[in-house]
Scaffold this motif. Structure first.
Motif, PDB file in Angstrom:
ATOM      1  N   PRO A 200       1.048  -3.822  -7.437  1.00  0.00           N
ATOM      2  CA  PRO A 200       1.319  -5.254  -7.261  1.00  0.00           C
ATOM      3  C   PRO A 200       1.642  -5.635  -5.829  1.00  0.00           C
ATOM      4  CG  PRO A 200       3.235  -4.160  -8.205  1.00  0.00           C
ATOM      5  CD  PRO A 200       2.121  -3.149  -8.194  1.00  0.00           C
ATOM      6  N   LEU A 201       1.124  -6.769  -5.402  1.00  0.00           N
ATOM      7  CA  LEU A 201       1.526  -7.388  -4.144  1.00  0.00           C
ATOM      8  C   LEU A 201       2.810  -8.159  -4.414  1.00  0.00           C
ATOM      9  CD1 LEU A 201       1.010  -8.343  -1.197  1.00  0.00           C
ATOM     10  CD2 LEU A 201      -0.386 -10.174  -2.161  1.00  0.00           C
ATOM     11  N   TYR A 202       3.823  -7.950  -3.582  1.00  0.00           N
ATOM     12  CA  TYR A 202       5.116  -8.602  -3.783  1.00  0.00           C
ATOM     13  C   TYR A 202       5.551  -9.367  -2.539  1.00  0.00           C
ATOM     14  CZ  TYR A 202      10.049  -8.990  -5.276  1.00  0.00           C
ATOM     15  OH  TYR A 202      11.290  -9.452  -5.634  1.00  0.00           O
ATOM     16  N   ASP A 203       5.399  -8.754  -1.377  1.00  0.00           N
ATOM     17  CA  ASP A 203       5.839  -9.343  -0.114  1.00  0.00           C
ATOM     18  C   ASP A 203       4.641  -9.905   0.638  1.00  0.00           C
ATOM     19  OD1 ASP A 203       6.950  -9.974   2.345  1.00  0.00           O
ATOM     20  OD2 ASP A 203       7.072  -7.873   2.988  1.00  0.00           O
ATOM     21  N   LEU A 204       4.467 -11.228   0.603  1.00  0.00           N
ATOM     22  CA  LEU A 204       3.302 -11.841   1.239  1.00  0.00           C
ATOM     23  C   LEU A 204       3.399 -11.866   2.756  1.00  0.00           C
ATOM     24  CD1 LEU A 204       2.369 -14.821  -1.114  1.00  0.00           C
ATOM     25  CD2 LEU A 204       1.815 -12.398  -1.277  1.00  0.00           C
ATOM     26  N   THR A 205       4.553 -11.547   3.326  1.00  0.00           N
ATOM     27  CA  THR A 205       4.656 -11.424   4.788  1.00  0.00           C
ATOM     28  C   THR A 205       4.115 -10.087   5.264  1.00  0.00           C
ATOM     29  OG1 THR A 205       6.854 -10.374   4.898  1.00  0.00           O
ATOM     30  CG2 THR A 205       6.778 -12.790   4.666  1.00  0.00           C
ATOM     31  N   PHE A 206       3.965  -9.147   4.354  1.00  0.00           N
ATOM     32  CA  PHE A 206       3.499  -7.785   4.627  1.00  0.00           C
ATOM     33  C   PHE A 206       4.454  -6.998   5.521  1.00  0.00           C
ATOM     34  CE2 PHE A 206      -0.257  -9.619   2.852  1.00  0.00           C
ATOM     35  CZ  PHE A 206      -0.852  -8.571   2.170  1.00  0.00           C
ATOM     36  N   ALA A 207       5.717  -7.428   5.575  1.00  0.00           N
ATOM     37  CA  ALA A 207       6.716  -6.658   6.331  1.00  0.00           C
ATOM     38  C   ALA A 207       6.933  -5.294   5.687  1.00  0.00           C
ATOM     39  CB  ALA A 207       8.029  -7.437   6.402  1.00  0.00           C
ATOM     40  N   LEU A 208       7.003  -5.250   4.364  1.00  0.00           N
ATOM     41  CA  LEU A 208       7.165  -3.969   3.676  1.00  0.00           C
ATOM     42  C   LEU A 208       5.959  -3.070   3.907  1.00  0.00           C
ATOM     43  CD1 LEU A 208       8.596  -5.226   0.250  1.00  0.00           C
ATOM     44  CD2 LEU A 208       9.851  -3.990   2.024  1.00  0.00           C
ATOM     45  N   ALA A 209       4.771  -3.657   3.839  1.00  0.00           N
ATOM     46  CA  ALA A 209       3.548  -2.876   4.032  1.00  0.00           C
ATOM     47  C   ALA A 209       3.454  -2.338   5.455  1.00  0.00           C
ATOM     48  CB  ALA A 209       2.331  -3.734   3.712  1.00  0.00           C
ATOM     49  N   ARG A 210       3.835  -3.156   6.425  1.00  0.00           N
ATOM     50  CA  ARG A 210       3.784  -2.709   7.811  1.00  0.00           C
ATOM     51  C   ARG A 210       4.756  -1.558   8.064  1.00  0.00           C
ATOM     52  NH1 ARG A 210       2.835  -8.409   8.638  1.00  0.00           N
ATOM     53  NH2 ARG A 210       0.844  -8.738   9.741  1.00  0.00           N
ATOM     54  N   ALA A 211       5.930  -1.633   7.448  1.00  0.00           N
ATOM     55  CA  ALA A 211       6.893  -0.545   7.591  1.00  0.00           C
ATOM     56  C   ALA A 211       6.335   0.735   6.987  1.00  0.00           C
ATOM     57  CB  ALA A 211       8.219  -0.926   6.930  1.00  0.00           C
ATOM     58  N   ARG A 212       5.674   0.627   5.839  1.00  0.00           N
ATOM     59  CA  ARG A 212       5.067   1.789   5.216  1.00  0.00           C
ATOM     60  C   ARG A 212       3.913   2.325   6.068  1.00  0.00           C
ATOM     61  NH1 ARG A 212       5.445   6.364   2.444  1.00  0.00           N
ATOM     62  NH2 ARG A 212       3.342   7.037   1.883  1.00  0.00           N
ATOM     63  N   GLU A 213       3.196   1.418   6.704  1.00  0.00           N
ATOM     64  CA  GLU A 213       2.043   1.786   7.525  1.00  0.00           C
ATOM     65  C   GLU A 213       2.450   2.634   8.720  1.00  0.00           C
ATOM     66  OE1 GLU A 213      -1.897  -0.867   8.214  1.00  0.00           O
ATOM     67  OE2 GLU A 213      -0.105  -1.538   9.295  1.00  0.00           O
ATOM     68  N   THR A 214       3.668   2.491   9.198  1.00  0.00           N
ATOM     69  CA  THR A 214       4.133   3.317  10.317  1.00  0.00           C
ATOM     70  C   THR A 214       4.283   4.778   9.903  1.00  0.00           C
ATOM     71  OG1 THR A 214       6.469   2.910   9.844  1.00  0.00           O
ATOM     72  CG2 THR A 214       5.365   1.363  11.327  1.00  0.00           C
ATOM     73  N   LEU A 215       4.417   5.011   8.607  1.00  0.00           N
ATOM     74  CA  LEU A 215       4.566   6.373   8.102  1.00  0.00           C
ATOM     75  C   LEU A 215       3.229   6.992   7.725  1.00  0.00           C
ATOM     76  CD1 LEU A 215       7.662   5.806   5.759  1.00  0.00           C
ATOM     77  CD2 LEU A 215       7.654   6.628   8.125  1.00  0.00           C
ATOM     78  N   ARG A 216       2.302   6.146   7.214  1.00  0.00           N
ATOM     79  CA  ARG A 216       1.008   6.659   6.778  1.00  0.00           C
ATOM     80  C   ARG A 216       0.021   5.512   6.684  1.00  0.00           C
ATOM     81  NH1 ARG A 216      -0.184  10.148   1.207  1.00  0.00           N
ATOM     82  NH2 ARG A 216      -2.436  10.434   1.551  1.00  0.00           N
ATOM     83  N   ASP A 217      -1.156   5.684   7.264  1.00  0.00           N
ATOM     84  CA  ASP A 217      -2.187   4.654   7.192  1.00  0.00           C
ATOM     85  C   ASP A 217      -2.730   4.548   5.773  1.00  0.00           C
ATOM     86  OD1 ASP A 217      -2.024   3.994   9.852  1.00  0.00           O
ATOM     87  OD2 ASP A 217      -3.691   5.270  10.473  1.00  0.00           O
TER      88      ASP A 217
ATOM     89  N   GLN B  55       2.704   0.813 -11.532  1.00  0.00           N
ATOM     90  CA  GLN B  55       2.023   1.976 -10.963  1.00  0.00           C
ATOM     91  C   GLN B  55       1.496   1.627  -9.579  1.00  0.00           C
ATOM     92  OE1 GLN B  55      -1.122   3.220 -13.630  1.00  0.00           O
ATOM     93  NE2 GLN B  55       0.287   4.339 -14.966  1.00  0.00           N
ATOM     94  N   ALA B  56       1.597   2.576  -8.662  1.00  0.00           N
ATOM     95  CA  ALA B  56       1.031   2.394  -7.319  1.00  0.00           C
ATOM     96  C   ALA B  56       0.561   3.741  -6.806  1.00  0.00           C
ATOM     97  CB  ALA B  56       2.063   1.784  -6.372  1.00  0.00           C
ATOM     98  N   GLY B  57      -0.342   3.698  -5.840  1.00  0.00           N
ATOM     99  CA  GLY B  57      -0.847   4.926  -5.241  1.00  0.00           C
ATOM    100  C   GLY B  57       0.035   5.395  -4.094  1.00  0.00           C
ATOM    101  N   GLY B  58       0.189   6.685  -3.981  1.00  0.00           N
ATOM    102  CA  GLY B  58       1.020   7.238  -2.923  1.00  0.00           C
ATOM    103  C   GLY B  58       0.428   7.083  -1.536  1.00  0.00           C
ATOM    104  N   ALA B  59      -0.889   6.798  -1.445  1.00  0.00           N
ATOM    105  CA  ALA B  59      -1.528   6.650  -0.144  1.00  0.00           C
ATOM    106  C   ALA B  59      -1.625   5.202   0.304  1.00  0.00           C
ATOM    107  CB  ALA B  59      -2.934   7.263  -0.184  1.00  0.00           C
ATOM    108  N   GLU B  60      -1.227   4.254  -0.540  1.00  0.00           N
ATOM    109  CA  GLU B  60      -1.406   2.841  -0.196  1.00  0.00           C
ATOM    110  C   GLU B  60      -0.145   2.225   0.383  1.00  0.00           C
ATOM    111  OE1 GLU B  60      -1.589  -0.205  -3.209  1.00  0.00           O
ATOM    112  OE2 GLU B  60      -1.148   1.267  -4.785  1.00  0.00           O
ATOM    113  N   MET B  61      -0.349   1.225   1.214  1.00  0.00           N
ATOM    114  CA  MET B  61       0.789   0.564   1.859  1.00  0.00           C
ATOM    115  C   MET B  61       1.602  -0.250   0.866  1.00  0.00           C
ATOM    116  SD  MET B  61      -1.257  -2.370   3.981  1.00  0.00           S
ATOM    117  CE  MET B  61      -2.356  -3.517   3.148  1.00  0.00           C
ATOM    118  N   LEU B  62       0.974  -0.703  -0.231  1.00  0.00           N
ATOM    119  CA  LEU B  62       1.691  -1.540  -1.186  1.00  0.00           C
ATOM    120  C   LEU B  62       2.607  -0.740  -2.108  1.00  0.00           C
ATOM    121  CD1 LEU B  62      -0.700  -4.431  -2.276  1.00  0.00           C
ATOM    122  CD2 LEU B  62       1.028  -4.370  -0.472  1.00  0.00           C
TER     123      LEU B  62
END
Length: 304
Positions: free
Chosen positions: A172-189, A232-239
């Motif tokens: 699920p998409l939850y944070d439309l600012t993508f701040a959470l996704a960007r933080a996750r992206e710093t750990l893994r693309d 459910q979410a994938g371990g490789a995804e930013m979301l």
């Protein structure tokens, strides 16, 4: 996919068209079989004039499909890319596994239709099912993926909306600012898309809106208690960061939420069993969750 999404501008008509074609091809190529699937198109109006467009998907291979229960499916892909057609293989598989009919709403897409059009269409679909189709919301489950998860949660937060027996969300998409996704992206693309490109896509729907609007930044922790939820979410995804935060917020509001992070899996991997074998056990988990939720809800009503 990550490289392709970088060079396709969603703000340009040709870029959006190409993105839609690529996603549709991926879903068809790597999705489950459509054998034994019955599809019924729906285009009706509610008494108040709201239009509901979508499709019923039923498994023709199940001899005793339970028509007193159903799944309401809200598809994802950034409010701009997908449709019941692109998700038909996934909804057909869900119907085949559960033995339940699945209604997938065809909400209008950005950029032609912006906020809150998709949210309004999703609400209209739920109202139609629960008032015109003789379906008890407590004998139904809402499921959705990606932006469809955001739309489903937003609807269930609204006062007066009857809750289903359960909620099942895929990446699920939850944070439309993508701040959470960007933080996750710093750990893994994320192998499929960059946070910046996903934010541009979402921007087609939210253009001109303050993302702090209560229908965009959802106050799950301080809002209505959600029905029992599987995420459910994938371990490789930013979301996966969105999934973790949403699960925690549901629990903070007094609800129950089971979170499953599937190692090394991509966004909505459940729709791609021909690409990733983990889709099969993941869908079995979803099927068991739905069956258990409906069984417990029925037992509670009988006991009451």
């Amino acid at each position: 996919m990550r490289q392709i999404s970088t060079i396709l501008p969603p703000e340009r008509a040709w870029g959006l068209w190409a993105s839609r074609q690529i996603v549709a091809r991926v879903m068809d190529t790597f999705g489950p079989s459509l054998a034994g699937t019955d599809v019924e198109q729906v285009d009706v109006c509610l008494p108040d004039g709201r239009r509901v467009v979508g499709e019923w998907v039923r498994s023709a291979t199940r001899t005793a499909t339970d028509e007193t229960r159903a799944i309401y499916y809200v598809h994802g892909s950034g409010y701009a890319l997908c449709s019941p057609r692109t998700h038909r293989r996934l909804t057909a598989w869900l119907s085949r596994l559960t033995g339940l009919p699945v209604f997938c709403v065809d909400y209008r897409l950005a950029p032609r239709h912006r906020f809150p059009t998709a949210a309004d269409d999703v609400r209209a679909g739920w109202d139609w099912l629960t008032t015109q189709c003789d379906l008890d919301p407590e004998r139904m489950v809402i499921a959705g993926d990606s932006a469809g998860g955001h739309l489903a949660v937003d609807m269930l937060l609204q006062p007066g909306v009857p809750h289903p027996a359960a909620l099942a969300l895929l990446s699920p998409l939850y944070d439309l600012t993508f701040a959470l996704a960007r933080a996750r992206e710093t750990l893994r693309d994320d192998p499929a898309i960059r946070a910046a490109d996903a934010a541009r896509l979402i921007g087609l729907y939210c253009a001109g809106m303050d993302l702090n609007h209560h229908r965009l930044t959802l106050d799950v922790a301080g809002g209505r208690r959600m029905p029992p939820t599987l995420i459910q979410a994938g371990g490789a995804e930013m979301l996966q960061a969105d999934a973790r935060t949403l699960a925690a917020d549901i629990r903070s509001a007094g609800g129950t939420s089971e979170l499953q992070i599937w190692p090394d899996q991509v966004h909505v991997f459940q729709a791609l069993p021909r690409l990733t074998p983990e889709a099969v056990p993941a869908m079995r988990k979803i099927t068991a969750f739905i069956a258990d939720a409906l069984r417990h809800n029925t037992a509670d009503r009988v006991a009451g």
